[in-house]
Design a protein around this motif. Sequence first.
Motif, PDB file in Angstrom:
ATOM      1  N   VAL A 111       2.879  -6.251  -4.847  1.00 58.29           N
ATOM      2  CA  VAL A 111       4.082  -5.463  -4.560  1.00 58.29           C
ATOM      3  C   VAL A 111       5.264  -6.026  -5.331  1.00 58.29           C
ATOM      4  O   VAL A 111       5.201  -7.114  -5.907  1.00 58.29           O
ATOM      5  CB  VAL A 111       4.408  -5.459  -3.047  1.00 58.29           C
ATOM      6  CG1 VAL A 111       3.327  -4.746  -2.248  1.00 58.29           C
ATOM      7  CG2 VAL A 111       4.607  -6.888  -2.527  1.00 58.29           C
ATOM      8  N   ASN A 112       6.389  -5.268  -5.336  1.00 58.10           N
ATOM      9  CA  ASN A 112       7.613  -5.786  -5.939  1.00 58.10           C
ATOM     10  C   ASN A 112       8.762  -5.710  -4.950  1.00 58.10           C
ATOM     11  O   ASN A 112       8.798  -4.863  -4.055  1.00 58.10           O
ATOM     12  CB  ASN A 112       7.977  -5.025  -7.222  1.00 58.10           C
ATOM     13  CG  ASN A 112       8.466  -3.622  -6.972  1.00 58.10           C
ATOM     14  OD1 ASN A 112       7.667  -2.721  -6.723  1.00 58.10           O
ATOM     15  ND2 ASN A 112       9.772  -3.426  -7.043  1.00 58.10           N
ATOM     16  N   LYS A 113       9.717  -6.611  -5.131  1.00 57.84           N
ATOM     17  CA  LYS A 113      10.902  -6.675  -4.281  1.00 57.84           C
ATOM     18  C   LYS A 113      11.870  -5.563  -4.661  1.00 57.84           C
ATOM     19  O   LYS A 113      11.986  -5.187  -5.822  1.00 57.84           O
ATOM     20  CB  LYS A 113      11.572  -8.037  -4.455  1.00 57.84           C
ATOM     21  CG  LYS A 113      12.913  -8.174  -3.751  1.00 57.84           C
ATOM     22  CD  LYS A 113      13.641  -9.411  -4.230  1.00 57.84           C
ATOM     23  CE  LYS A 113      15.063  -9.426  -3.705  1.00 57.84           C
ATOM     24  NZ  LYS A 113      15.863 -10.529  -4.271  1.00 57.84           N
ATOM     25  N   MET A 114      12.623  -5.051  -3.653  1.00 56.97           N
ATOM     26  CA  MET A 114      13.632  -4.032  -3.907  1.00 56.97           C
ATOM     27  C   MET A 114      14.884  -4.330  -3.109  1.00 56.97           C
ATOM     28  O   MET A 114      14.855  -5.063  -2.118  1.00 56.97           O
ATOM     29  CB  MET A 114      13.128  -2.644  -3.471  1.00 56.97           C
ATOM     30  CG  MET A 114      11.938  -2.135  -4.214  1.00 56.97           C
ATOM     31  SD  MET A 114      11.425  -0.580  -3.498  1.00 56.97           S
ATOM     32  CE  MET A 114      11.075  -1.093  -1.822  1.00 56.97           C
ATOM     33  N   GLU A 164       7.146 -12.305  -7.986  1.00 61.85           N
ATOM     34  CA  GLU A 164       8.066 -13.410  -8.289  1.00 61.85           C
ATOM     35  C   GLU A 164       8.035 -14.394  -7.126  1.00 61.85           C
ATOM     36  O   GLU A 164       7.635 -14.047  -6.016  1.00 61.85           O
ATOM     37  CB  GLU A 164       9.487 -12.891  -8.515  1.00 61.85           C
ATOM     38  CG  GLU A 164      10.075 -12.135  -7.342  1.00 61.85           C
ATOM     39  CD  GLU A 164      11.466 -11.611  -7.630  1.00 61.85           C
ATOM     40  OE1 GLU A 164      12.343 -12.421  -7.945  1.00 61.85           O
ATOM     41  OE2 GLU A 164      11.667 -10.379  -7.541  1.00 61.85           O
ATOM     42  N   LYS A 165       8.470 -15.637  -7.374  1.00 66.23           N
ATOM     43  CA  LYS A 165       8.406 -16.670  -6.346  1.00 66.23           C
ATOM     44  C   LYS A 165       9.785 -16.956  -5.757  1.00 66.23           C
ATOM     45  O   LYS A 165      10.789 -16.904  -6.456  1.00 66.23           O
ATOM     46  CB  LYS A 165       7.812 -17.951  -6.921  1.00 66.23           C
ATOM     47  CG  LYS A 165       6.316 -17.868  -7.183  1.00 66.23           C
ATOM     48  CD  LYS A 165       5.746 -19.238  -7.513  1.00 66.23           C
ATOM     49  CE  LYS A 165       4.226 -19.168  -7.682  1.00 66.23           C
ATOM     50  NZ  LYS A 165       3.647 -20.498  -7.948  1.00 66.23           N
ATOM     51  N   PHE A 166       9.813 -17.263  -4.457  1.00 63.76           N
ATOM     52  CA  PHE A 166      11.033 -17.656  -3.771  1.00 63.76           C
ATOM     53  C   PHE A 166      10.848 -19.085  -3.261  1.00 63.76           C
ATOM     54  O   PHE A 166       9.870 -19.380  -2.575  1.00 63.76           O
ATOM     55  CB  PHE A 166      11.321 -16.721  -2.599  1.00 63.76           C
ATOM     56  CG  PHE A 166      11.820 -15.358  -3.015  1.00 63.76           C
ATOM     57  CD1 PHE A 166      13.142 -15.015  -2.830  1.00 63.76           C
ATOM     58  CD2 PHE A 166      10.967 -14.440  -3.602  1.00 63.76           C
ATOM     59  CE1 PHE A 166      13.611 -13.773  -3.213  1.00 63.76           C
ATOM     60  CE2 PHE A 166      11.420 -13.200  -3.993  1.00 63.76           C
ATOM     61  CZ  PHE A 166      12.752 -12.861  -3.794  1.00 63.76           C
ATOM     62  N   LYS A 167      11.806 -19.965  -3.568  1.00 65.18           N
ATOM     63  CA  LYS A 167      11.678 -21.366  -3.169  1.00 65.18           C
ATOM     64  C   LYS A 167      11.964 -21.560  -1.683  1.00 65.18           C
ATOM     65  O   LYS A 167      11.468 -22.491  -1.064  1.00 65.18           O
ATOM     66  CB  LYS A 167      12.621 -22.233  -4.004  1.00 65.18           C
ATOM     67  CG  LYS A 167      12.211 -22.309  -5.472  1.00 65.18           C
ATOM     68  CD  LYS A 167      13.136 -23.231  -6.252  1.00 65.18           C
ATOM     69  CE  LYS A 167      12.701 -23.309  -7.715  1.00 65.18           C
ATOM     70  NZ  LYS A 167      13.602 -24.176  -8.511  1.00 65.18           N
ATOM     71  N   ILE A 168      12.807 -20.700  -1.118  1.00 63.17           N
ATOM     72  CA  ILE A 168      13.102 -20.799   0.309  1.00 63.17           C
ATOM     73  C   ILE A 168      12.655 -19.518   1.006  1.00 63.17           C
ATOM     74  O   ILE A 168      12.507 -18.470   0.387  1.00 63.17           O
ATOM     75  CB  ILE A 168      14.609 -21.042   0.567  1.00 63.17           C
ATOM     76  CG1 ILE A 168      15.434 -19.896  -0.046  1.00 63.17           C
ATOM     77  CG2 ILE A 168      15.040 -22.376  -0.005  1.00 63.17           C
ATOM     78  CD1 ILE A 168      16.903 -19.991   0.298  1.00 63.17           C
ATOM     79  N   GLY A 228       9.698  -7.512   5.058  1.00 60.49           N
ATOM     80  CA  GLY A 228       8.810  -8.653   5.229  1.00 60.49           C
ATOM     81  C   GLY A 228       9.507  -9.977   4.994  1.00 60.49           C
ATOM     82  O   GLY A 228      10.654 -10.026   4.532  1.00 60.49           O
ATOM     83  N   GLU A 229       8.804 -11.040   5.306  1.00 65.30           N
ATOM     84  CA  GLU A 229       9.312 -12.395   5.114  1.00 65.30           C
ATOM     85  C   GLU A 229       8.498 -13.056   4.014  1.00 65.30           C
ATOM     86  O   GLU A 229       7.268 -13.001   4.027  1.00 65.30           O
ATOM     87  CB  GLU A 229       9.206 -13.171   6.424  1.00 65.30           C
ATOM     88  CG  GLU A 229       9.963 -14.478   6.413  1.00 65.30           C
ATOM     89  CD  GLU A 229      10.038 -15.085   7.814  1.00 65.30           C
ATOM     90  OE1 GLU A 229      11.133 -15.159   8.387  1.00 65.30           O
ATOM     91  OE2 GLU A 229       8.964 -15.492   8.319  1.00 65.30           O
ATOM     92  N   VAL A 230       9.194 -13.701   3.065  1.00 70.45           N
ATOM     93  CA  VAL A 230       8.506 -14.244   1.904  1.00 70.45           C
ATOM     94  C   VAL A 230       8.814 -15.721   1.721  1.00 70.45           C
ATOM     95  O   VAL A 230       9.934 -16.173   1.954  1.00 70.45           O
ATOM     96  CB  VAL A 230       8.899 -13.465   0.619  1.00 70.45           C
ATOM     97  CG1 VAL A 230      10.392 -13.517   0.362  1.00 70.45           C
ATOM     98  CG2 VAL A 230       8.151 -13.993  -0.595  1.00 70.45           C
ATOM     99  N   ILE A 231       7.799 -16.453   1.312  1.00 69.61           N
ATOM    100  CA  ILE A 231       7.971 -17.810   0.821  1.00 69.61           C
ATOM    101  C   ILE A 231       6.990 -17.988  -0.329  1.00 69.61           C
ATOM    102  O   ILE A 231       5.846 -17.537  -0.245  1.00 69.61           O
ATOM    103  CB  ILE A 231       7.759 -18.874   1.928  1.00 69.61           C
ATOM    104  CG1 ILE A 231       8.105 -20.260   1.382  1.00 69.61           C
ATOM    105  CG2 ILE A 231       6.358 -18.836   2.485  1.00 69.61           C
ATOM    106  CD1 ILE A 231       8.305 -21.307   2.449  1.00 69.61           C
ATOM    107  N   ASP A 232       7.439 -18.627  -1.408  1.00 71.53           N
ATOM    108  CA  ASP A 232       6.711 -18.632  -2.674  1.00 71.53           C
ATOM    109  C   ASP A 232       6.541 -17.173  -3.106  1.00 71.53           C
ATOM    110  O   ASP A 232       7.518 -16.496  -3.330  1.00 71.53           O
ATOM    111  CB  ASP A 232       5.371 -19.361  -2.553  1.00 71.53           C
ATOM    112  CG  ASP A 232       5.562 -20.868  -2.373  1.00 71.53           C
ATOM    113  OD1 ASP A 232       6.583 -21.372  -2.870  1.00 71.53           O
ATOM    114  OD2 ASP A 232       4.711 -21.503  -1.756  1.00 71.53           O
ATOM    115  N   ASN A 233       5.312 -16.685  -3.197  1.00 73.74           N
ATOM    116  CA  ASN A 233       5.127 -15.281  -3.578  1.00 73.74           C
ATOM    117  C   ASN A 233       4.274 -14.515  -2.560  1.00 73.74           C
ATOM    118  O   ASN A 233       3.704 -13.482  -2.869  1.00 73.74           O
ATOM    119  CB  ASN A 233       4.496 -15.174  -4.962  1.00 73.74           C
ATOM    120  CG  ASN A 233       3.076 -15.700  -5.002  1.00 73.74           C
ATOM    121  OD1 ASN A 233       2.695 -16.531  -4.188  1.00 73.74           O
ATOM    122  ND2 ASN A 233       2.293 -15.212  -5.949  1.00 73.74           N
TER     123      ASN A 233
END
Length: 352
Positions: A347-350, A271-275, A253-258
């Motif tokens: 969900v969690n990132k892996m 968790e959050k991603f800034k980009i 998937g594609e993530v921005i923020d959470n």
Amino acid sequence: MIEKKSNQNIIPKLEIVDLNFSYANEEEILSDFSLLVNDKQFVSVVGDSGVGKTTLFRTINGLEKINQGYIRLDGFLQSSSFFHLPPEKRPIGTIFQDYALFPHLSVEKNIKYSLNKSNHDKKFYDNIISLLRVDELLDRYIDELSGGQKQRIALARSLVRKPKLVLMDEPFSNLDRKLRIEIRRELKKIFTEIGSTVLLITHDSEEALSLSDKVGFLYDGRIIQFSSPEEIYNRPAHSIIAKSISHSNVIYGEVIDNKVSTFIGDFILDEKFKIKSKIYVNVKPHQLSLDANGDNFKIIDKEFLEGTQLFVVREVDTGIELNIKVPEYGKFEIDQVVGVKILSKNVNKMLE
């Protein structure tokens, strides 16, 4: 990554640090492998075939010499690049996959095989015989025993020596499912009662999660996650781990923020991603459900589990497959066209 020393004042029962091993002129099977097992702890190492489980077992019990690193037991060196303690001198109770019992000896003689005057504690021996319920089997021979009885004899032979470490290699693989579950419950109770330190090496993640205080997943010669069963189940660090437990789905998937956008909908990341980033997330089968009114998936398989059905569905356009648990019986059938609904979005990132 495993801490090599969590507390300098506490000596781990088993300490393996930066262990490297390879057979002559072959690639490394274990590479910078590290593991700590504390006193009275039950630890499992899980891995698929070919990742080095048997090699790890053989290096710990002294059947193989290591190339680098070291193995200590109760602070005493067992193996290093310059030292090797023979298997018979290591205070390890080993339980092999095939039990390694002697068919020409009685049960009692099998159990007492490695005992001598210096390590024969009659009171402790009688307690183990009673705990494992083998007192009525002592006069029998091995070929007269069931699989479960052989398992208990092998364990008794290991425990009566009062080993500092009980080392088990796939000990339940020859038992049927019902007996495996029964034996696991018995062993957990017995190990707790007598205060054993245990290292189980297995391919069965369900077995490891149900028995252990800590579980390590072995991949590519090293441990890629070492955590409590709860942490591993809820937050697997790698897609290989997620796929080996609870039929989890690994989704790109594609993530921005959470917020994670995937081909089946949006999820919420812990968790959050800034980009904007592209990641893999772990979606468990019970987080999804089937929609009888949908038309973009087709049911290709189903399996009855305890209290639920596990469906395998395939997206019509991409061929991507998902595992989905549904509590209702008889509502959905193979070849039926359905949709997929998201019930729980967390969900969690892996790592892939």
